[in-house]
Design a protein around this motif. Structure first.
Motif, PDB file in Angstrom:
ATOM      1  N   UNK A 111       0.833  -1.193   0.000  1.00 19.50           N
ATOM      2  CA  UNK A 111       0.000   0.000   0.000  1.00 19.50           C
ATOM      3  C   UNK A 111       0.871   1.247   0.000  1.00 19.50           C
ATOM      4  N   UNK A 112       0.244   2.395   0.008  1.00 27.29           N
ATOM      5  CA  UNK A 112       0.977   3.660   0.052  1.00 27.29           C
ATOM      6  C   UNK A 112       1.740   3.765   1.366  1.00 27.29           C
ATOM      7  N   UNK A 113       3.045   4.027   1.276  1.00 29.30           N
ATOM      8  CA  UNK A 113       3.859   4.129   2.487  1.00 29.30           C
ATOM      9  C   UNK A 113       5.214   4.757   2.180  1.00 29.30           C
ATOM     10  N   UNK A 114       5.845   5.302   3.224  1.00 30.74           N
ATOM     11  CA  UNK A 114       7.198   5.836   3.092  1.00 30.74           C
ATOM     12  C   UNK A 114       8.183   4.686   3.235  1.00 30.74           C
ATOM     13  N   UNK A 115       9.182   4.644   2.321  1.00 33.93           N
ATOM     14  CA  UNK A 115      10.149   3.543   2.359  1.00 33.93           C
ATOM     15  C   UNK A 115      11.601   4.032   2.412  1.00 33.93           C
ATOM     16  N   UNK A 116      11.829   5.330   2.359  1.00 34.98           N
ATOM     17  CA  UNK A 116      13.189   5.851   2.416  1.00 34.98           C
ATOM     18  C   UNK A 116      13.186   7.353   2.577  1.00 34.98           C
ATOM     19  N   UNK A 117      14.394   7.915   2.726  1.00 37.97           N
ATOM     20  CA  UNK A 117      14.494   9.362   2.926  1.00 37.97           C
ATOM     21  C   UNK A 117      15.888   9.838   2.521  1.00 37.97           C
ATOM     22  N   UNK A 118      15.937  11.024   1.878  1.00 40.71           N
ATOM     23  CA  UNK A 118      17.190  11.731   1.586  1.00 40.71           C
ATOM     24  C   UNK A 118      17.167  12.970   2.459  1.00 40.71           C
ATOM     25  N   UNK A 119      18.131  13.091   3.353  1.00 46.33           N
ATOM     26  CA  UNK A 119      18.131  14.148   4.349  1.00 46.33           C
ATOM     27  C   UNK A 119      18.834  15.412   3.866  1.00 46.33           C
ATOM     28  N   UNK A 120      18.231  16.545   4.192  1.00 47.17           N
ATOM     29  CA  UNK A 120      18.841  17.846   3.904  1.00 47.17           C
ATOM     30  C   UNK A 120      20.113  17.967   4.736  1.00 47.17           C
TER      31      UNK A 120
END
Length: 138
Positions: free
Chosen positions: A85-94
């Protein structure tokens, strides 16, 4: 600048894609889809904004790089995003060494892996570009 005819060039390795020129527009919205293949030994995606000039070389209006490593790691971990389903799977940090205006999350949205990126253009007085990056599995 009072007037500009901007366009964007996106490159990854030897590949290059370009948007249409927006005539006399200081706040353009392209809403175009540019497609690049990700090679095995990829680096950052380079984004450059130019001002089209008819009689001389085009002027660069700013540039930034997009680190696609967070998206690629997420895409490899979730090989078939249609199963989730729709979900967050990663992140690129500022951070101080990238052009991000804010943290950028990698998400599964309607079975596709997407990342929205807000970048401060570098080597220019001001300029911001918003991108949506999408991973299309082979």
């Amino acid at each position: 600048m009072l007037s500009s005819d901007p366009y964007v060039v996106v490159s990854l390795g030897d590949q290059r894609a370009q948007t249409a020129i927006q005539n006399s527009n200081l706040n353009p919205i392209w809403n175009e889809e540019l497609v690049l293949s990700v090679p095995e030994d990829y680096g950052a995606v380079k984004v450059q904004v130019f001002d089209y000039d008819t009689f001389s070389a085009d002027d660069i209006m700013g540039e930034a790089e997009v680190d696609i490593q967070p998206m690629m790691n997420s895409a490899m971990a979730y090989e078939d995003p249609t199963m989730f389903g729709n979900m967050q799977i990663g992140k690129w940090l500022k951070s101080h060494d990238n052009a991000l205006l804010e943290d950028s999350t990698v998400n599964i949205v309607e079975g596709k892996i997407k990342q929205e990126v807000s970048l401060q253009l570098q080597h220019v007085e001001s300029g911001i570009i918003y991108l949506e990056v999408e991973w299309i599995p082979p």
